[in-house]
Design a protein around this motif. Structure first.
Motif, PDB file in Angstrom:
ATOM      1  N   GLY A   3       0.795  -1.213   0.000  1.00  0.00           N
ATOM      2  CA  GLY A   3       0.000   0.000   0.000  1.00  0.00           C
ATOM      3  C   GLY A   3       0.831   1.268   0.000  1.00  0.00           C
ATOM      4  N   GLY A   4       2.048   1.207  -0.559  1.00  0.00           N
ATOM      5  CA  GLY A   4       2.893   2.392  -0.590  1.00  0.00           C
ATOM      6  C   GLY A   4       3.762   2.565   0.642  1.00  0.00           C
ATOM      7  N   TRP A   5       3.544   1.782   1.655  1.00  0.00           N
ATOM      8  CA  TRP A   5       4.337   1.845   2.882  1.00  0.00           C
ATOM      9  C   TRP A   5       5.211   0.602   3.000  1.00  0.00           C
ATOM     10  N   PRO A   6       6.503   0.783   3.247  1.00  0.00           N
ATOM     11  CA  PRO A   6       7.323  -0.400   3.527  1.00  0.00           C
ATOM     12  C   PRO A   6       6.908  -0.983   4.880  1.00  0.00           C
ATOM     13  N   VAL A   7       6.812  -2.295   4.943  1.00  0.00           N
ATOM     14  CA  VAL A   7       6.440  -2.978   6.185  1.00  0.00           C
ATOM     15  C   VAL A   7       7.522  -4.002   6.476  1.00  0.00           C
ATOM     16  N   ARG A   8       7.963  -4.055   7.726  1.00  0.00           N
ATOM     17  CA  ARG A   8       9.025  -4.969   8.127  1.00  0.00           C
ATOM     18  C   ARG A   8       8.691  -5.581   9.478  1.00  0.00           C
ATOM     19  N   LEU A  46       4.626  -6.352  13.108  1.00  0.00           N
ATOM     20  CA  LEU A  46       5.068  -5.721  11.869  1.00  0.00           C
ATOM     21  C   LEU A  46       5.015  -4.213  12.056  1.00  0.00           C
ATOM     22  N   ILE A  47       5.977  -3.523  11.461  1.00  0.00           N
ATOM     23  CA  ILE A  47       6.082  -2.069  11.594  1.00  0.00           C
ATOM     24  C   ILE A  47       6.063  -1.452  10.202  1.00  0.00           C
ATOM     25  N   ALA A  48       5.273  -0.397  10.055  1.00  0.00           N
ATOM     26  CA  ALA A  48       5.181   0.318   8.786  1.00  0.00           C
ATOM     27  C   ALA A  48       6.078   1.545   8.812  1.00  0.00           C
ATOM     28  N   GLY A  49       6.760   1.775   7.705  1.00  0.00           N
ATOM     29  CA  GLY A  49       7.581   2.959   7.554  1.00  0.00           C
ATOM     30  C   GLY A  49       8.658   3.056   8.614  1.00  0.00           C
ATOM     31  N   GLU A  50       8.948   4.277   8.985  1.00  0.00           N
ATOM     32  CA  GLU A  50       9.918   4.540  10.062  1.00  0.00           C
ATOM     33  C   GLU A  50       9.150   4.665  11.370  1.00  0.00           C
ATOM     34  N   ARG A  51       8.572   3.557  11.787  1.00  0.00           N
ATOM     35  CA  ARG A  51       7.754   3.528  13.008  1.00  0.00           C
ATOM     36  C   ARG A  51       6.525   4.424  12.886  1.00  0.00           C
ATOM     37  N   ASP A  52       5.876   4.337  11.722  1.00  0.00           N
ATOM     38  CA  ASP A  52       4.647   5.097  11.489  1.00  0.00           C
ATOM     39  C   ASP A  52       3.408   4.335  11.934  1.00  0.00           C
ATOM     40  N   GLY A  53       3.571   3.063  12.253  1.00  0.00           N
ATOM     41  CA  GLY A  53       2.462   2.246  12.721  1.00  0.00           C
ATOM     42  C   GLY A  53       2.943   0.850  13.026  1.00  0.00           C
ATOM     43  N   ALA A  54       2.101   0.112  13.742  1.00  0.00           N
ATOM     44  CA  ALA A  54       2.451  -1.250  14.125  1.00  0.00           C
ATOM     45  C   ALA A  54       1.212  -2.134  14.124  1.00  0.00           C
ATOM     46  N   ALA A  55       1.441  -3.392  13.778  1.00  0.00           N
ATOM     47  CA  ALA A  55       0.411  -4.425  13.864  1.00  0.00           C
ATOM     48  C   ALA A  55       0.983  -5.558  14.705  1.00  0.00           C
ATOM     49  N   VAL A  56       0.290  -5.891  15.788  1.00  0.00           N
ATOM     50  CA  VAL A  56       0.690  -6.984  16.669  1.00  0.00           C
ATOM     51  C   VAL A  56      -0.380  -8.065  16.535  1.00  0.00           C
ATOM     52  N   PHE A  57       0.056  -9.306  16.354  1.00  0.00           N
ATOM     53  CA  PHE A  57      -0.915 -10.364  16.095  1.00  0.00           C
ATOM     54  C   PHE A  57      -0.400 -11.700  16.603  1.00  0.00           C
ATOM     55  N   GLU A  67      -5.099 -13.939  15.331  1.00  0.00           N
ATOM     56  CA  GLU A  67      -5.831 -12.788  15.854  1.00  0.00           C
ATOM     57  C   GLU A  67      -4.970 -11.535  15.779  1.00  0.00           C
ATOM     58  N   LEU A  68      -5.562 -10.462  15.285  1.00  0.00           N
ATOM     59  CA  LEU A  68      -4.928  -9.153  15.297  1.00  0.00           C
ATOM     60  C   LEU A  68      -5.169  -8.569  16.687  1.00  0.00           C
ATOM     61  N   LEU A  69      -4.098  -8.331  17.429  1.00  0.00           N
ATOM     62  CA  LEU A  69      -4.223  -7.841  18.801  1.00  0.00           C
ATOM     63  C   LEU A  69      -4.180  -6.325  18.885  1.00  0.00           C
ATOM     64  N   LEU A  70      -3.406  -5.715  18.010  1.00  0.00           N
ATOM     65  CA  LEU A  70      -3.256  -4.258  18.035  1.00  0.00           C
ATOM     66  C   LEU A  70      -2.937  -3.795  16.633  1.00  0.00           C
ATOM     67  N   LEU A  71      -3.608  -2.764  16.189  1.00  0.00           N
ATOM     68  CA  LEU A  71      -3.294  -2.092  14.935  1.00  0.00           C
ATOM     69  C   LEU A  71      -3.290  -0.608  15.258  1.00  0.00           C
ATOM     70  N   HIS A  72      -2.130   0.004  15.086  1.00  0.00           N
ATOM     71  CA  HIS A  72      -2.044   1.422  15.428  1.00  0.00           C
ATOM     72  C   HIS A  72      -1.281   2.165  14.340  1.00  0.00           C
ATOM     73  N   ALA A  73      -1.934   3.148  13.754  1.00  0.00           N
ATOM     74  CA  ALA A  73      -1.317   4.025  12.762  1.00  0.00           C
ATOM     75  C   ALA A  73      -1.153   5.402  13.391  1.00  0.00           C
ATOM     76  N   ILE A  80      -1.572   3.634   6.299  1.00  0.00           N
ATOM     77  CA  ILE A  80      -0.682   2.851   7.159  1.00  0.00           C
ATOM     78  C   ILE A  80      -1.392   1.592   7.662  1.00  0.00           C
ATOM     79  N   GLY A  81      -2.588   1.749   8.169  1.00  0.00           N
ATOM     80  CA  GLY A  81      -3.340   0.603   8.690  1.00  0.00           C
ATOM     81  C   GLY A  81      -3.610  -0.428   7.612  1.00  0.00           C
ATOM     82  N   ARG A  82      -3.975   0.022   6.435  1.00  0.00           N
ATOM     83  CA  ARG A  82      -4.235  -0.891   5.319  1.00  0.00           C
ATOM     84  C   ARG A  82      -2.951  -1.626   4.939  1.00  0.00           C
ATOM     85  N   ALA A  83      -1.829  -0.926   4.875  1.00  0.00           N
ATOM     86  CA  ALA A  83      -0.553  -1.569   4.530  1.00  0.00           C
ATOM     87  C   ALA A  83      -0.195  -2.634   5.559  1.00  0.00           C
ATOM     88  N   LEU A  84      -0.397  -2.324   6.829  1.00  0.00           N
ATOM     89  CA  LEU A  84      -0.100  -3.299   7.879  1.00  0.00           C
ATOM     90  C   LEU A  84      -1.026  -4.509   7.794  1.00  0.00           C
TER      91      LEU A  84
END
Length: 160
Positions: A3-8, A46-57, A67-73, A80-84
């Motif tokens: 979605g245009g955001w690097p995710v790592r 997983l982290i999007a961008g330079e710590r622009d968001g996180a998905a914990v699962f 289960e997705l436990l946390l999604l924060h953009a 950001i949320g969509r990319a994660l």
């Protein structure tokens, strides 16, 4: 890139940032959902961008579904949320999972709208689940977003 955001995957250098995010935005450890305690800092992240968001699962251990436990953009509406979520779904598909669950609270109308637009479907409601969790974690507020009393958990499911 999703979605245009690097995710790592999270790295050891992200630990302090993740701990601060959990503390500041989510009331600290543990996360209590459907009467289960999760230590988010120990979960796949997983982290999007330079710590622009996180998905914990979770990957769904012991007969439990992922289960997705946390999604924060950190910036709403920037993709950001969509990319994660795209990245989480991709990781789960690689492992042959066919569903992803997420739980939110009755006051989180923005999340409910976001998840449904993404393709999640309403699955169940646990009346009073947040009240029960508050007994174990008193830091959970009585009033949530938009002045809505915080009482219930809402489960949604995404078919992958």
């Amino acid at each position: 890139m999703s979605g245009g955001w690097p995710v790592r995957w999270k790295e050891p250098r992200d630990r302090d940032w993740i701990d601060a995010l959990i503390s500041e935005q989510w009331g600290g450890e543990p996360l209590i959902v459907h009467d289960t305690e999760y230590i988010l800092s120990d979960s796949p992240t997983l982290i999007a961008g330079e710590r622009d968001g996180a998905a914990v699962f979770t990957f769904g251990a012991e007969g439990m579904p992922p289960e997705l436990l946390l999604l924060h953009a950190l910036r709403q509406g920037a993709g950001i949320g969509r990319a994660l979520l795209d990245a989480v779904a991709g990781e789960l598909r690689k492992r042959k999972h066919d569903r992803l669950f997420v739980t939110t609270t009755n006051d989180n109308t923005a999340a409910l709208k976001f998840y449904q637009r993404y393709g999640f479907r309403l699955y169940s409601v646990r009346i009073g689940a947040v009240d029960d969790a508050r007994r174990r974690k008193p830091a959970i507020p009585l009033i949530g977003n938009d002045g809505i009393a915080l009482h219930d958990e809402i489960d949604l499911v995404l078919n992958l």
